[in-house]
Design an enzyme around this catalytic site. Structure first.
Site, mmCIF file in Angstrom:
data_model
loop_
_atom_site.group_PDB
_atom_site.id
_atom_site.type_symbol
_atom_site.label_atom_id
_atom_site.label_comp_id
_atom_site.label_asym_id
_atom_site.label_seq_id
_atom_site.Cartn_x
_atom_site.Cartn_y
_atom_site.Cartn_z
ATOM 1 N N GLY A 37 25.508 33.159 -46.356
ATOM 2 C CA GLY A 37 25.548 33.925 -47.603
ATOM 3 C C GLY A 37 25.153 33.077 -48.786
ATOM 4 O O GLY A 37 24.533 33.557 -49.745
ATOM 5 N N THR A 42 34.483 36.428 -47.689
ATOM 6 C CA THR A 42 33.800 36.647 -46.421
ATOM 7 C C THR A 42 32.320 36.936 -46.658
ATOM 8 O O THR A 42 31.956 37.588 -47.635
ATOM 9 C CB THR A 42 34.438 37.846 -45.686
ATOM 10 O OG1 THR A 42 35.839 37.611 -45.561
ATOM 11 C CG2 THR A 42 33.837 38.033 -44.318
ATOM 12 N N THR A 43 31.456 36.444 -45.764
ATOM 13 C CA THR A 43 30.018 36.692 -45.870
ATOM 14 C C THR A 43 29.522 37.412 -44.622
ATOM 15 O O THR A 43 30.296 37.713 -43.715
ATOM 16 C CB THR A 43 29.242 35.375 -46.066
ATOM 17 O OG1 THR A 43 29.480 34.511 -44.936
ATOM 18 C CG2 THR A 43 29.685 34.668 -47.340
ATOM 19 N N MET A 80 39.783 28.729 -42.951
ATOM 20 C CA MET A 80 39.898 28.753 -44.403
ATOM 21 C C MET A 80 41.252 29.287 -44.837
ATOM 22 O O MET A 80 41.807 28.852 -45.841
ATOM 23 C CB MET A 80 38.779 29.597 -45.009
ATOM 24 C CG MET A 80 37.422 28.931 -45.002
ATOM 25 S SD MET A 80 37.421 27.303 -45.778
ATOM 26 C CE MET A 80 38.105 27.681 -47.381
ATOM 27 N N GLY A 102 42.897 31.896 -39.935
ATOM 28 C CA GLY A 102 41.606 31.266 -39.706
ATOM 29 C C GLY A 102 41.546 29.891 -40.344
ATOM 30 O O GLY A 102 42.487 29.437 -40.997
ATOM 31 N N SER A 107 31.401 36.457 -54.025
ATOM 32 C CA SER A 107 30.458 35.352 -54.190
ATOM 33 C C SER A 107 30.045 34.866 -52.820
ATOM 34 O O SER A 107 30.859 34.819 -51.890
ATOM 35 C CB SER A 107 31.104 34.204 -54.982
ATOM 36 O OG SER A 107 30.224 33.101 -55.069
ATOM 37 N N LYS A 161 29.937 28.848 -36.940
ATOM 38 C CA LYS A 161 29.607 29.851 -37.962
ATOM 39 C C LYS A 161 28.833 31.003 -37.327
ATOM 40 O O LYS A 161 27.901 30.791 -36.549
ATOM 41 C CB LYS A 161 28.787 29.221 -39.090
ATOM 42 C CG LYS A 161 28.527 30.173 -40.259
ATOM 43 C CD LYS A 161 27.934 29.429 -41.444
ATOM 44 C CE LYS A 161 27.623 30.383 -42.601
ATOM 45 N NZ LYS A 161 28.842 31.064 -43.108
ATOM 46 N N HIS A 200 25.260 24.266 -41.145
ATOM 47 C CA HIS A 200 26.679 24.564 -40.971
ATOM 48 C C HIS A 200 27.133 24.199 -39.559
ATOM 49 O O HIS A 200 26.303 23.929 -38.687
ATOM 50 C CB HIS A 200 26.959 26.048 -41.233
ATOM 51 C CG HIS A 200 26.986 26.415 -42.682
ATOM 52 N ND1 HIS A 200 25.858 26.806 -43.358
ATOM 53 C CD2 HIS A 200 27.989 26.432 -43.587
ATOM 54 C CE1 HIS A 200 26.172 27.071 -44.624
ATOM 55 N NE2 HIS A 200 27.452 26.846 -44.782
ATOM 56 N N ASN A 231 29.399 31.924 -52.177
ATOM 57 C CA ASN A 231 29.990 30.605 -52.015
ATOM 58 C C ASN A 231 31.037 30.405 -53.093
ATOM 59 O O ASN A 231 30.797 30.715 -54.259
ATOM 60 C CB ASN A 231 28.911 29.524 -52.107
ATOM 61 C CG ASN A 231 29.412 28.146 -51.720
ATOM 62 O OD1 ASN A 231 30.219 27.544 -52.414
ATOM 63 N ND2 ASN A 231 28.919 27.641 -50.606
ATOM 64 N N MET A 232 32.192 29.879 -52.718
ATOM 65 C CA MET A 232 33.302 29.741 -53.651
ATOM 66 C C MET A 232 33.321 28.402 -54.366
ATOM 67 O O MET A 232 34.190 28.143 -55.195
ATOM 68 C CB MET A 232 34.631 29.937 -52.910
ATOM 69 C CG MET A 232 34.768 31.283 -52.225
ATOM 70 S SD MET A 232 34.493 32.682 -53.340
ATOM 71 C CE MET A 232 35.844 32.444 -54.505
#
Length: 255
Positions: free
Chosen positions: A152, A86-87, A13, A11, A109, A146, A142, A111-112
């Site tokens: 998230g 993943t969210t 990311m 993917g 989390s 998405k 976004h 968000n990283m």
């Protein structure tokens, strides 16, 4: 050498994380998990984690919420810490994550980005000071690919605000059917999808004759990838089951 398995390796990311790891000493990706089994790196790719017979120290998950439960089954069987980036998880999937955290170390989390996680602390302090004198609105933007909305991250920011407010806030996602003035005790959350926006989150505290805005803009996906790799390095040293987040990573840097 830190051995990482990457779920969602093909993917957007996943490819960025592959580049980040390749540029760091002392770590390598030993396997990838993805429904697309094309090999784009120096590691084998498996459609199913259970097909991988090698060893790894930690797994980074940047795939899809629908894959989380199966991946957790693999992690539990092999007692491997996992970093869930993943969210969009359902209530049932979140329950599975919490259950898994009683058996293995689980990092999760919304968000990283370290910046976003520092932002949550600013929001808690702001909400505690401003209290019920200010209306709270969150706007997130976004790219048009998405899948989940709101993000998230937006929910993570809303939770940070709600934790510090002196009332039980109601999250409101859609007002088009409401024909009434805005109730005082709510947090409005709006989602925008368009183009190639990486990620932008604004939290507005709207009071009488003034607006306080706290905002974070991600200019590339690399900020999330760096956070995920940092979290993986931290989690590889965790032996105690439990839920961990970016605050644990930040705190470990001060030790």
């Amino acid at each position: 050498m830190l051995k990482i398995a990457l779920s969602g390796c093909n993917g957007r990311m996943g490819r960025v994380i592959t580049d980040i790891v390749s540029g760091r000493e002392g770590m390598e990706i030993v396997a990838g998990f993805d429904i697309n089994t094309a090999k784009n790196g120096a590691f084998p790719v498996f459609a199913d984690p259970f097909e991988f017979q090698g060893d790894c120290d930690v797994i980074i998950d940047f795939s899809n919420a629908s894959s989380t439960e199966h991946l957790l089954d693999y992690c539990e069987k092999h007692h491997i810490p996992v970093v869930i980036c993943t969210t969009g998880h359902s209530a049932e999937q979140l329950a599975k994550i919490r259950e898994a955290s009683t058996k293995i170390p689980v990092f999760r989390s919304g968000n990283m980005s370290i910046g976003i996680n520092l932002m949550t602390e600013l929001l808690r302090k702001s909400a505690a000071v401003l209290g019920d004198k200010y209306d709270v609105e969150i706007i997130e933007k976004h790219h048009n690919q998405k899948l989940d909305a709101p993000s998230g991250t937006a929910l993570m920011l809303a939770d940070a605000v709600a934790d510090a407010l002196p009332y039980d806030a109601e999250y409101v996602y859609d007002r088009h059917e409401r024909r009434e003035k805005r109730p005082a005790h709510e947090i409005g959350i709006s989602a925008i999808r368009g183009g190639t926006i990486v990620g932008e989150h604004s939290v507005l505290f709207c009071g009488r004759d003034e607006i306080i805005e706290i905002k974070h803009t991600a200019l590339s996906r690399e900020v999330f990838a760096v956070g995920a790799v940092d979290a993986a390095a931290f989690m590889a040293g965790c032996t105690q089951p439990g839920i961990y987040d970016m605050n644990d990573v930040i705190a470990s840097r001060g030790k």
